[in-house]
Design an enzyme around this catalytic site. Structure first.
Site, PDB file in Angstrom:
ATOM      1  N   ASP A  43       0.840  -1.195   0.000  1.00 51.80           N
ATOM      2  CA  ASP A  43       0.000   0.000   0.000  1.00 51.80           C
ATOM      3  C   ASP A  43       0.878   1.249   0.000  1.00 51.80           C
ATOM      4  O   ASP A  43       1.621   1.493   0.947  1.00 51.80           O
ATOM      5  CB  ASP A  43      -0.903  -0.009   1.239  1.00 51.80           C
ATOM      6  CG  ASP A  43      -1.814   1.207   1.279  1.00 51.80           C
ATOM      7  OD1 ASP A  43      -2.783   1.236   0.507  1.00 51.80           O
ATOM      8  OD2 ASP A  43      -1.547   2.115   2.084  1.00 51.80           O
ATOM      9  N   TYR A  48       3.445   9.817   0.695  1.00 50.96           N
ATOM     10  CA  TYR A  48       4.319   9.181   1.687  1.00 50.96           C
ATOM     11  C   TYR A  48       5.788   9.496   1.413  1.00 50.96           C
ATOM     12  O   TYR A  48       6.653   9.183   2.226  1.00 50.96           O
ATOM     13  CB  TYR A  48       4.122   7.660   1.686  1.00 50.96           C
ATOM     14  CG  TYR A  48       2.736   7.188   2.091  1.00 50.96           C
ATOM     15  CD1 TYR A  48       1.792   8.050   2.631  1.00 50.96           C
ATOM     16  CD2 TYR A  48       2.382   5.850   1.909  1.00 50.96           C
ATOM     17  CE1 TYR A  48       0.530   7.594   2.988  1.00 50.96           C
ATOM     18  CE2 TYR A  48       1.121   5.395   2.264  1.00 50.96           C
ATOM     19  CZ  TYR A  48       0.197   6.265   2.796  1.00 50.96           C
ATOM     20  OH  TYR A  48      -1.051   5.811   3.143  1.00 50.96           O
ATOM     21  N   SER A 111      -7.309  11.527   1.035  1.00 50.92           N
ATOM     22  CA  SER A 111      -7.484  12.730   1.836  1.00 50.92           C
ATOM     23  C   SER A 111      -6.897  12.484   3.200  1.00 50.92           C
ATOM     24  O   SER A 111      -6.876  11.350   3.680  1.00 50.92           O
ATOM     25  CB  SER A 111      -8.986  13.033   1.971  1.00 50.92           C
ATOM     26  OG  SER A 111      -9.208  13.914   3.040  1.00 50.92           O
ATOM     27  N   LEU A 113      -8.162  13.074   5.882  1.00 52.84           N
ATOM     28  CA  LEU A 113      -9.226  12.762   6.827  1.00 52.84           C
ATOM     29  C   LEU A 113      -9.410  11.272   6.900  1.00 52.84           C
ATOM     30  O   LEU A 113      -9.465  10.596   5.901  1.00 52.84           O
ATOM     31  CB  LEU A 113     -10.536  13.417   6.377  1.00 52.84           C
ATOM     32  CG  LEU A 113     -10.439  14.907   6.071  1.00 52.84           C
ATOM     33  CD1 LEU A 113     -11.747  15.396   5.535  1.00 52.84           C
ATOM     34  CD2 LEU A 113     -10.013  15.664   7.302  1.00 52.84           C
ATOM     35  N   LYS A 166       7.181 -10.486  10.018  1.00 58.01           N
ATOM     36  CA  LYS A 166       6.873 -11.924  10.011  1.00 58.01           C
ATOM     37  C   LYS A 166       5.708 -12.238  10.945  1.00 58.01           C
ATOM     38  O   LYS A 166       4.824 -13.023  10.616  1.00 58.01           O
ATOM     39  CB  LYS A 166       8.113 -12.723  10.420  1.00 58.01           C
ATOM     40  CG  LYS A 166       9.271 -12.592   9.439  1.00 58.01           C
ATOM     41  CD  LYS A 166      10.512 -13.323   9.934  1.00 58.01           C
ATOM     42  CE  LYS A 166      11.662 -13.178   8.943  1.00 58.01           C
ATOM     43  NZ  LYS A 166      12.895 -13.843   9.424  1.00 58.01           N
ATOM     44  N   ASN A 168       3.256 -10.260  11.943  1.00 59.62           N
ATOM     45  CA  ASN A 168       1.982  -9.752  11.435  1.00 59.62           C
ATOM     46  C   ASN A 168       1.416 -10.610  10.310  1.00 59.62           C
ATOM     47  O   ASN A 168       0.207 -10.605  10.064  1.00 59.62           O
ATOM     48  CB  ASN A 168       2.144  -8.313  10.943  1.00 59.62           C
ATOM     49  CG  ASN A 168       2.352  -7.324  12.078  1.00 59.62           C
ATOM     50  OD1 ASN A 168       2.058  -7.616  13.232  1.00 59.62           O
ATOM     51  ND2 ASN A 168       2.886  -6.158  11.757  1.00 59.62           N
TER      52      ASN A 168
END
Length: 339
Positions: A43, A48, A111, A113, A166, A168
Site C-alpha cells: 500500500d 508518503y 485525503s 481525513l 513476520k 503480522n
C-alpha cells in the site's frame, strides 16, 4: 469459514490480498523483506514520499525472480491537491514513474481525513484482545489483524521491524472462535476516548456519520450528562453531512448562484448547507441526532473528502523550528504547532 482467507473478491471479480504492508513512514527497504515473507499487497501513496525507493525495491525483486509483477497487488493514492480532473492523469503518471510500473492495481482518491488506524495502541491494550491472545497463543497485534480479516476487511499493518513483519503475516491457518468473536463487539474505542477528553476539559466534539462511530459517541455523551460530568449546553457538538448525500443534493439543485452548497472551488473542505438542502438532508440529520442521542447539534457541515493538508501533518512536527521552540518552552512539538 476457511482459516486461510488469503484474499477477498471485489465486485469486479478481482481478488485483493487480505493482508498488505502499509508503507507510510516506514523504511522502504522493508518492502523487500515483506515480499520475501509472503506479503502480496503493498500500500503506497505519493504523499508518503517514498514511492521512488519502493519502486527500486520492486524492480530488483522482479529482476531477481523473487516475485512476478502479476503476483502483487499495488495500491497507490491520489493526494487531495490533485483531485481536479486535469490533474489526475499527471499525478498517476508520476506515481507509475516512481514505482517503475506500467500499472497499479488500485488507485484511490486520498485525503488526510480518516480513522485513527485499525491497530492503534489503545486497541492492543484492550482486555478483550489480550484475553483472546492468551487463549489462542498469539500476540494482541495478530489477534487484532485476524479480527479484521474475519470481519471481511483487508488489513494493512505497517512496521519497519523485520520480526514484526513476520509476526503480522502469521494470521492464517488459525482463526478466532465464534464465542471469542462475539466478545469483540464490546470494544468501543470512541466511547472511552470521548469520555476521557470531556473529563480532561475538551468542550468541542467533532463528529460525522461517515466516521461510523456516532452511536458510540452518543452513548458516551449520555453517560457524561447522566453522571453530571458536564451539561449539554456546555458542549459544542459538530457533525457533518457526508459528500455522497451532499453531492446528490447539489446535482438536484444545480444552481451555483443561489445555493451556498455549491462552490466553484472544489478544493474546499467544508460547504455551508443552505435551507433547501437542509430540508433534503432531513433523514441524515435525524439519523445523526438519533446516533448522538441529542436534541440538537451546534454545527452541521456539508462534508467533502477534498481538503487541506491539515495543520498537524507529521512533517510539521519534525520541523526544526517547531522542535526548537518546543524544547525552549518545555512543550511537545504537537502542543507548539497547535498553539
Amino acid at each position: 469459514m476457511t482459516n486461510a482467507i488469503s484474499s477477498f473478491e471485489l465486485n469486479t471479480g478481482v481478488k485483493i490480498p487480505s493482508i498488505g504492508l502499509g508503507t507510510f513512514d516506514v523504511d522502504p527497504a522493508i518492502v523487500t523483506t515483506a515480499i520475501k515473507v509472503g506479503y502480496r499487497h503493498i500500500d503506497c501513496a505519493e504523499s508518503y514520499f517514498n514511492q521512488a525507493e519502493i519502486g527500486s525495491a520492486l524492480k530488483k525483486l522482479f529482476e531477481d525472480g523473487v516475485v512476478k509483477r502479476e503476483d502483487l497487488w499495488i495500491t497507490s493514492k491520489l493526494w487531495c491537491t490533485d483531485h481536479d480532473p486535469e490533474d489526475v492523469p499527471k499525478a498517476l503518471e508520476r506515481t507509475l514513474q516512481e514505482l517503475q510500473l506500467d500499472y497499479v492495481d488500485l488507485y484511490l482518491g486520498f485525503s488526510p481525513l480518516g480513522s485513527q488506524g485499525f491497530l492503534n495502541s489503545d486497541l492492543l491494550k484492550n482486555p478483550v484482545i489480550n484475553i483472546a491472545a492468551e487463549k489462542l497463543g498469539k500476540t494482541p497485534a495478530q489477534v487484532a489483524l485476524r479480527w479484521g480479516i474475519q470481519k471481511g476487511h483487508s488489513v494493512l499493518p505497517k512496521t519497519s521491524n523485520e520480526a514484526r513483519i513476520k509476526e503480522n503475516f502469521d494470521v492464517f491457518n488459525w482463526s478466532i472462535p465464534e464465542e471469542l468473536m462475539a466478545k469483540f463487539s464490546e470494544i468501543k474505542q470512541a466511547t472511552k476516548a470521548v469520555t476521557a477528553a470531556i473529563q480532561v476539559g475538551y468542550r468541542h466534539i467533532d463528529c460525522a456519520q461517515a466516521y461510523s462511530n456516532q452511536a458510540e459517541i452518543g452513548s458516551a455523551l449520555k453517560n457524561v450528562f447522566e453522571d453530571g460530568v458536564v451539561k449539554r449546553e456546555e458542549l459544542w457538538i459538530t457533525s457533518k453531512l457526508w459528500f455522497v448525500v451532499f453531492e446528490k443534493l447539489c446535482l438536484i439543485l444545480n444552481d451555483g448562484n443561489n445555493c451556498m452548497c455549491l462552490l466553484a472551488e472544489r478544493r474546499s473542505l467544508y460547504f455551508q448547507v443552505c435551507r433547501s438542502c437542509y430540508r433534503r438532508c432531513a433523514k441524515s440529520i435525524d439519523k445523526t441526532s438519533q446516533d448522538l442521542q441529542l436534541d440538537y447539534i451546534d454545527l452541521y457541515l456539508g462534508y467533502s473528502p477534498l481538503g487541506s493538508l491539515g495543520i498537524l501533518k507529521s512533517d510539521i512536527l519534525k520541523n526544526p523550528v517547531v522542535i526548537e521552540v518546543a524544547e525552549k518552552l518545555w512543550k511537545t512539538p504537537a502542543q507548539v504547532a497547535l498553539r
